[in-house]
Motif scaffolding. Structure first.
Motif, PDB file in Angstrom:
ATOM      1  N   TYR A  90     -44.257  63.680 -22.830  1.00  8.31           N
ATOM      2  CA  TYR A  90     -45.662  63.305 -22.977  1.00  8.31           C
ATOM      3  C   TYR A  90     -45.840  61.797 -22.777  1.00  8.31           C
ATOM      4  O   TYR A  90     -46.716  61.347 -22.016  1.00  8.31           O
ATOM      5  CB  TYR A  90     -46.183  63.695 -24.369  1.00  8.31           C
ATOM      6  CG  TYR A  90     -46.144  65.173 -24.683  1.00  8.31           C
ATOM      7  CD1 TYR A  90     -46.245  66.124 -23.678  1.00  8.31           C
ATOM      8  CD2 TYR A  90     -45.992  65.613 -25.995  1.00  8.31           C
ATOM      9  CE1 TYR A  90     -46.203  67.481 -23.989  1.00  8.31           C
ATOM     10  CE2 TYR A  90     -45.963  66.956 -26.317  1.00  8.31           C
ATOM     11  CZ  TYR A  90     -46.053  67.891 -25.306  1.00  8.31           C
ATOM     12  OH  TYR A  90     -46.013  69.226 -25.607  1.00  8.31           O
ATOM     13  N   LEU A  91     -45.007  61.032 -23.474  1.00  7.78           N
ATOM     14  CA  LEU A  91     -45.103  59.578 -23.380  1.00  7.78           C
ATOM     15  C   LEU A  91     -44.809  59.071 -21.974  1.00  7.78           C
ATOM     16  O   LEU A  91     -45.543  58.245 -21.418  1.00  7.78           O
ATOM     17  CB  LEU A  91     -44.127  58.926 -24.359  1.00  7.78           C
ATOM     18  CG  LEU A  91     -44.489  58.941 -25.845  1.00  7.78           C
ATOM     19  CD1 LEU A  91     -43.336  58.362 -26.657  1.00  7.78           C
ATOM     20  CD2 LEU A  91     -45.767  58.166 -26.096  1.00  7.78           C
ATOM     21  N   CYS A  92     -43.725  59.561 -21.402  1.00  3.94           N
ATOM     22  CA  CYS A  92     -43.271  59.040 -20.118  1.00  3.94           C
ATOM     23  C   CYS A  92     -44.261  59.367 -19.005  1.00  3.94           C
ATOM     24  O   CYS A  92     -44.496  58.543 -18.118  1.00  3.94           O
ATOM     25  CB  CYS A  92     -41.891  59.617 -19.792  1.00  3.94           C
ATOM     26  SG  CYS A  92     -41.064  58.775 -18.431  1.00  3.94           S
ATOM     27  N   THR A  93     -44.846  60.565 -19.032  1.00  7.50           N
ATOM     28  CA  THR A  93     -45.815  60.938 -18.001  1.00  7.50           C
ATOM     29  C   THR A  93     -47.038  60.031 -18.054  1.00  7.50           C
ATOM     30  O   THR A  93     -47.538  59.567 -17.027  1.00  7.50           O
ATOM     31  CB  THR A  93     -46.237  62.404 -18.171  1.00  7.50           C
ATOM     32  OG1 THR A  93     -45.082  63.249 -18.058  1.00  7.50           O
ATOM     33  CG2 THR A  93     -47.241  62.801 -17.091  1.00  7.50           C
ATOM     34  N   PHE A  94     -47.507  59.756 -19.251  1.00 12.01           N
ATOM     35  CA  PHE A  94     -48.654  58.858 -19.397  1.00 12.01           C
ATOM     36  C   PHE A  94     -48.347  57.469 -18.840  1.00 12.01           C
ATOM     37  O   PHE A  94     -49.112  56.918 -18.036  1.00 12.01           O
ATOM     38  CB  PHE A  94     -49.052  58.754 -20.877  1.00 12.01           C
ATOM     39  CG  PHE A  94     -50.074  57.690 -21.150  1.00 12.01           C
ATOM     40  CD1 PHE A  94     -51.411  57.892 -20.838  1.00 12.01           C
ATOM     41  CD2 PHE A  94     -49.696  56.473 -21.710  1.00 12.01           C
ATOM     42  CE1 PHE A  94     -52.359  56.902 -21.079  1.00 12.01           C
ATOM     43  CE2 PHE A  94     -50.634  55.485 -21.960  1.00 12.01           C
ATOM     44  CZ  PHE A  94     -51.969  55.702 -21.640  1.00 12.01           C
ATOM     45  N   PHE A  95     -47.223  56.912 -19.239  1.00 11.43           N
ATOM     46  CA  PHE A  95     -46.879  55.563 -18.803  1.00 11.43           C
ATOM     47  C   PHE A  95     -46.539  55.512 -17.317  1.00 11.43           C
ATOM     48  O   PHE A  95     -46.766  54.495 -16.660  1.00 11.43           O
ATOM     49  CB  PHE A  95     -45.727  55.012 -19.635  1.00 11.43           C
ATOM     50  CG  PHE A  95     -46.113  54.644 -21.031  1.00 11.43           C
ATOM     51  CD1 PHE A  95     -47.155  53.761 -21.274  1.00 11.43           C
ATOM     52  CD2 PHE A  95     -45.439  55.197 -22.119  1.00 11.43           C
ATOM     53  CE1 PHE A  95     -47.528  53.424 -22.562  1.00 11.43           C
ATOM     54  CE2 PHE A  95     -45.800  54.860 -23.414  1.00 11.43           C
ATOM     55  CZ  PHE A  95     -46.844  53.976 -23.629  1.00 11.43           C
ATOM     56  N   ALA A  96     -46.000  56.588 -16.774  1.00 14.37           N
ATOM     57  CA  ALA A  96     -45.704  56.628 -15.341  1.00 14.37           C
ATOM     58  C   ALA A  96     -46.983  56.531 -14.527  1.00 14.37           C
ATOM     59  O   ALA A  96     -47.042  55.855 -13.489  1.00 14.37           O
ATOM     60  CB  ALA A  96     -44.945  57.901 -14.988  1.00 14.37           C
ATOM     61  N   ILE A  97     -48.040  57.197 -14.997  1.00 17.88           N
ATOM     62  CA  ILE A  97     -49.328  57.142 -14.306  1.00 17.88           C
ATOM     63  C   ILE A  97     -49.892  55.725 -14.344  1.00 17.88           C
ATOM     64  O   ILE A  97     -50.382  55.202 -13.340  1.00 17.88           O
ATOM     65  CB  ILE A  97     -50.317  58.149 -14.934  1.00 17.88           C
ATOM     66  CG1 ILE A  97     -49.844  59.590 -14.663  1.00 17.88           C
ATOM     67  CG2 ILE A  97     -51.733  57.939 -14.382  1.00 17.88           C
ATOM     68  CD1 ILE A  97     -50.630  60.641 -15.422  1.00 17.88           C
ATOM     69  N   VAL A  98     -49.804  55.091 -15.516  1.00 17.36           N
ATOM     70  CA  VAL A  98     -50.282  53.713 -15.652  1.00 17.36           C
ATOM     71  C   VAL A  98     -49.516  52.783 -14.717  1.00 17.36           C
ATOM     72  O   VAL A  98     -50.099  51.949 -14.007  1.00 17.36           O
ATOM     73  CB  VAL A  98     -50.147  53.238 -17.111  1.00 17.36           C
ATOM     74  CG1 VAL A  98     -50.452  51.743 -17.222  1.00 17.36           C
ATOM     75  CG2 VAL A  98     -51.056  54.042 -18.022  1.00 17.36           C
ATOM     76  N   LEU A  99     -48.193  52.925 -14.686  1.00 17.33           N
ATOM     77  CA  LEU A  99     -47.358  52.076 -13.848  1.00 17.33           C
ATOM     78  C   LEU A  99     -47.666  52.275 -12.374  1.00 17.33           C
ATOM     79  O   LEU A  99     -47.737  51.326 -11.592  1.00 17.33           O
ATOM     80  CB  LEU A  99     -45.886  52.377 -14.118  1.00 17.33           C
ATOM     81  CG  LEU A  99     -44.860  51.525 -13.369  1.00 17.33           C
ATOM     82  CD1 LEU A  99     -44.971  50.066 -13.794  1.00 17.33           C
ATOM     83  CD2 LEU A  99     -43.454  52.038 -13.622  1.00 17.33           C
ATOM     84  N   LEU A 100     -47.861  53.528 -11.979  1.00 19.43           N
ATOM     85  CA  LEU A 100     -48.171  53.833 -10.584  1.00 19.43           C
ATOM     86  C   LEU A 100     -49.468  53.140 -10.151  1.00 19.43           C
ATOM     87  O   LEU A 100     -49.530  52.515  -9.086  1.00 19.43           O
ATOM     88  CB  LEU A 100     -48.297  55.351 -10.419  1.00 19.43           C
ATOM     89  CG  LEU A 100     -48.460  55.922  -9.010  1.00 19.43           C
ATOM     90  CD1 LEU A 100     -47.940  57.369  -8.988  1.00 19.43           C
ATOM     91  CD2 LEU A 100     -49.919  55.934  -8.563  1.00 19.43           C
TER      92      LEU A 100
END
Length: 448
Positions: A90-100
């Motif tokens: 959950y955490l990583c998917t959210f932050f991956a979107i932000v980073l992208l």
């Protein structure tokens, strides 16, 4: 003793091959695009540092899954391990979107921060955008690999990494030079190849976790987020992520300092770092093995056996680094010419840097081995504090002093780098052996 070393090798060799494949792919990629000139080498080098920083910010999630799942596996409590994995996803998917999104919109600005030339920024912007997309995908894959390593399945992690990296290699060759009927895209082709390879790797990891491991660990059980349990994951991930980011950001500033010496110096620095990544490879592999073994023994209620496993892992990893360093020292210039044999300023300087670090890389090994062991027991607060102090009170000021004040150029830069690694590595080793291992217990827990 022999049985322990065999167990270490059975875990470390797949990790070593996994990191080796990634390192070789990175090396071949740099060699292929390196023939396009020193500017392209510099762009790839700067982009690699940026990617390292971007990955480091959120890598704590994968590292946290790794050590927590290892403890749960040792305690035969994989129900908790799977729940923790969901929180991490959950955490990583959210932050991956932000980073992208951030990377796609601000790649040119970020390249400008490095202090590179306007030509470097204009040529490298689209390449860096592709690398950011690939990074966002790779971050999620890293969490899946953390789970696999936590349960001791380093072989599957290796296979997934090899497949992904071979795809990258083939596509780099095809898209950079226009082979196999594909367009000749130059540097952008390299970025696109990395993106596609990472995407394939993520799809394979999803299949392994949700389908192949489901009969064993019931991995398709939906987990509803709970604030208390998510808080534990956020806290541990933040500490490990900030620790990694502190190291990577200090390396970024180090690269900015080197960039001020000119494109040739920056290119030589990247070549030397790429060669030394062959030393980082066993360091990372045995460090990951230390986390697995120490964490599992803590889970079994045998922390002193974990201490012994961490020591054995450090000894074996050091032997690997000493053998590798001997080869690098005696063949430094021959190796550097593989990357660029047309610019003497690049390959001569790179060879000097390789010789400086050939044996000093043992300290980078100590850093990784004992950081891995400390992660295994959940000593994340100390790792964070040590990283901040050594990076910002020693590495960055010393780099500035040797490069600019004492005018020692690239040589001064690398003396500062290995002074930093030496102090950090010895600090973590001291902490590892000064801990009261008899009272160490499993970290926290996810509530039903």
């Amino acid at each position: 003793m022999l049985q322990n070393w065999k167990k270490i090798l059975m875990l470390a060799i797949p990790s070593l091959l996994s990191f080796a494949t990634a390192t070789v792919i990175g090396t071949v990629n740099l060699i292929m695009v390196g023939h396009l000139g020193a500017l392209i080498i510099a762009i790839v080098g700067v982009s690699n540092i940026i990617m390292y920083n971007g990955f480091a910010i959120f890598s704590g999630i994968g590292h946290t899954v790794n050590y927590l799942v290892a403890q749960n596996y040792g305690a035969n409590d994989m129900r908790t391990g799977v729940k923790r994995m969901y929180y991490a996803l959950y955490l990583c998917t959210f932050f991956a979107i932000v980073l992208l999104i951030m990377g796609w919109l601000f790649s040119g600005v970020i390249l400008g921060w490095t202090g590179g030339s306007s030509e470097l920024v204009s040529v490298g912007e689209s390449y860096l955008q592709l690398r950011f997309v690939a990074l966002a995908i790779g971050m999620i894959s890293f969490v899946f690999h953390g789970f696999l390593r936590g349960i001791g399945d380093t072989k599957t992690s290796m296979v997934l990494s090899v497949i992904s990296n071979v795809i990258i290699l083939l596509l780099v060759y095809a898209l950079v030079f226009g082979h196999f009927g594909l367009p000749e895209l130059g540097l952008e082709g390299s970025g696109l190849a990395i993106l596609i390879g990472e995407a394939v790797g993520l799809l394979l990891a999803i299949y392994v976790y949700f389908f192949r491991l489901h009969p064993l660990y019931n991995t398709r059980t939906w987990v509803i987020p709970r604030f208390k349990d998510m808080g534990e994951m956020i806290s541990e991930s933040t500490k490990l992520g900030v620790q990694e980011f502190s190291m990577s950001l200090s390396m970024f500033i180090f690269t900015v300092f080197v960039a001020r010496l000119g494109t040739e110096a920056l290119a030589a620095n990247e070549v030397a770092l790429n060669v030394m990544s062959f030393g980082f490879m066993p360091a990372f592999a045995f460090g990951a093995t230390a986390t697995i073994l120490v964490g599992q023994e803590v889970g079994r209620g045998q922390p002193l056996r974990g201490r012994r496993a961490g020591t054995d892992t450090a000894i074996m990893g050091s032997i690997f680094l000493l053998v590798l360093g001997t080869v690098e020292f005696f063949f430094a210039e021959n190796i550097s010419k593989l990357y660029n044999n047309t610019d003497p300023g690049v390959f001569h300087t790179a060879a000097q840097l390789i010789m400086i670090s050939a044996f000093l890389q043992l300290f980078d090994g100590l850093l990784n081995f004992y950081a891995g062991g400390l992660r295994g027991i959940g000593d994340t607060t100390f790792l964070l504090r040590a990283s901040l102090v050594v990076a910002w009170c020693l590495f960055v000021p010393l780099s500035y002093l040797l490069i600019f004040v004492l005018d020692m150029g690239s040589i001064g830069a690398w003396i500062a780098l290995y002074t930093y690694l030496m102090v950090f590595g010895l600090t973590l080793m001291y902490r590892f052996y000064r801990k009261n291992w008899s009272i160490i217990q499993v970290k926290g827990g996810v509530h039903a």
